[in-house]
Design an enzyme around this catalytic site. Structure first.
Site, PDB file in Angstrom:
ATOM      1  N   SER A  31     -61.846 -19.276 -52.415  1.00 42.14           N
ATOM      2  CA  SER A  31     -62.347 -20.292 -53.213  1.00 42.14           C
ATOM      3  C   SER A  31     -63.431 -21.343 -52.874  1.00 42.14           C
ATOM      4  O   SER A  31     -63.743 -21.947 -53.367  1.00 42.14           O
ATOM      5  CB  SER A  31     -61.313 -21.009 -54.050  1.00 42.14           C
ATOM      6  OG  SER A  31     -60.442 -20.168 -54.785  1.00 42.14           O
ATOM      7  N   SER A  72     -58.582 -25.813 -57.586  1.00 41.60           N
ATOM      8  CA  SER A  72     -59.157 -24.707 -57.536  1.00 41.60           C
ATOM      9  C   SER A  72     -59.148 -23.907 -58.895  1.00 41.60           C
ATOM     10  O   SER A  72     -58.799 -22.670 -58.659  1.00 41.60           O
ATOM     11  CB  SER A  72     -58.726 -24.111 -56.376  1.00 41.60           C
ATOM     12  OG  SER A  72     -59.686 -23.085 -55.938  1.00 41.60           O
ATOM     13  N   LYS A 112     -66.292 -21.769 -54.743  1.00 43.52           N
ATOM     14  CA  LYS A 112     -66.518 -22.780 -55.839  1.00 43.52           C
ATOM     15  C   LYS A 112     -67.615 -24.123 -55.382  1.00 43.52           C
ATOM     16  O   LYS A 112     -67.804 -24.625 -56.226  1.00 43.52           O
ATOM     17  CB  LYS A 112     -65.207 -23.305 -56.170  1.00 43.52           C
ATOM     18  CG  LYS A 112     -64.350 -22.039 -56.900  1.00 43.52           C
ATOM     19  CD  LYS A 112     -62.964 -22.370 -57.222  1.00 43.52           C
ATOM     20  CE  LYS A 112     -62.305 -21.301 -57.762  1.00 43.52           C
ATOM     21  NZ  LYS A 112     -60.847 -21.221 -57.664  1.00 43.52           N
TER      22      LYS A 112
END
Length: 300
Positions: free
Chosen positions: A71, A132, A74
């Site tokens: 993640s 997240s 992101k």
């Protein structure tokens, strides 16, 4: 007369010797220079730390090794959104069932967005970066991609992510997803992700999001009423454990293991870094703490 002068000289020499000894004992003359600080050992497979002011490397362990990013992907999702011309952070996005289905199908981390709710772009950024949320990532890709179908919009958004990576000189990076759940072609390096974080931190809205420990969104339901969402808690534990931390983003997964892109400011100096493929949530934070301490010690 001569004897007296000699006696004075002897006493003065003895006083100097005593003073010097006292100084040496307190370490005032023996403070180690910054470059002599012991290089830390980390559990993460790779790591990189740099001086944010000039990009100078402060620590390197396999900084150019390509690895899955989880993640931490992101960060680029947020960067692309915040780079949009004439961006309206208060523009509303209606949460689609496709976003919810995606979370379920991939057992993905979620901001727990409710189908049919209207959520602002600003709120989606908090949902993206704190808990997240892969649902928030999907919503942003759908909103800011171009095309007549959702698939086309997502594809174009990911293309924007790769274009931005190229523009930033992230030569060993490729994205095949908006959230890190890709098909095996989503990778970067500790150095490239650090470079991305440094660039992203130039944006005031990005800085405001990633330094936030907890955020409660108020969304608009299908019927027009206000829904107070459950608080989103930042997964970056350094915000509570390391003084001066200003971000940035965690990542994890079966392939990525435990990753953390981090940044902290102390005494007007900012250190930015990344650890990839650490062994646990606790250990990645410990790795980052060691590297931040080392980075600041190197800067003096």
């Amino acid at each position: 007369m001569i004897t007296a002068i000699k006696g004075v000289r002897v006493r003065r020499a003895a006083a100097v010797a005593v003073t010097a000894g006292a100084v040496l004992a307190t370490g005032a003359l023996t403070a180690a220079p910054a470059q002599a600080v012991a290089t830390p050992t980390i559990a993460a497979k790779t790591g990189f730390v740099m001086n944010n002011a000039n990009g100078a490397a402060l620590y390197n362990k396999g900084m150019d090794t390509k690895l899955p990013t989880g993640s931490t992907t992101k960060i680029m999702t947020a960067n692309v959104v915040l780079s949009q011309a004439n961006l309206n952070l208060d523009a509303k996005v209606t949460i689609q069932k496709a976003y919810s289905d995606y979370i379920v199908a991939n057992t993905a981390s979620s901001a727990r967005l409710i189908v049919g709710d209207k959520v602002t772009v600003r709120q989606l950024l908090y949902g993206l970066m704190l808990p997240s949320g892969c649902d928030a990532a999907y919503a942003l890709a759908d909103k800011f991609g171009t095309g007549t179908t959702r698939a086309a919009r997502v594809k174009s958004f990911i293309a924007k992510m790769n274009s931005k990576a190229t523009a930033l000189g992230m030569t060993k990076t490729h994205f095949d997803s908006f959230d890190g759940i890709g098909s095996g072609a989503n990778y970067s390096t500790a150095k490239d992700l650090t470079k991305l974080a440094s660039n992203s931190l130039k944006n005031a809205n990005f800085r405001a999001v990633v330094k936030t420990k907890s955020y409660t969104a108020k969304t608009i339901t299908k019927t027009g009423s206000i829904r107070t969402m459950g608080a989103w808690t930042n997964t970056n534990t350094l915000l509570s454990s390391y003084s001066g931390t200003i971000g940035v983003k965690t990542g994890s997964g079966p392939e990525a293991k435990y990753c953390l892109v981090f940044a902290a400011t102390r005494n007007g100096k900012t250190v930015v870094g990344t650890v990839l493929a650490s062994t646990s949530v606790t250990v990645r934070a410990a790795d980052a703490t060691k590297l931040l301490n080392y980075g600041f010690a190197r800067l003096g």
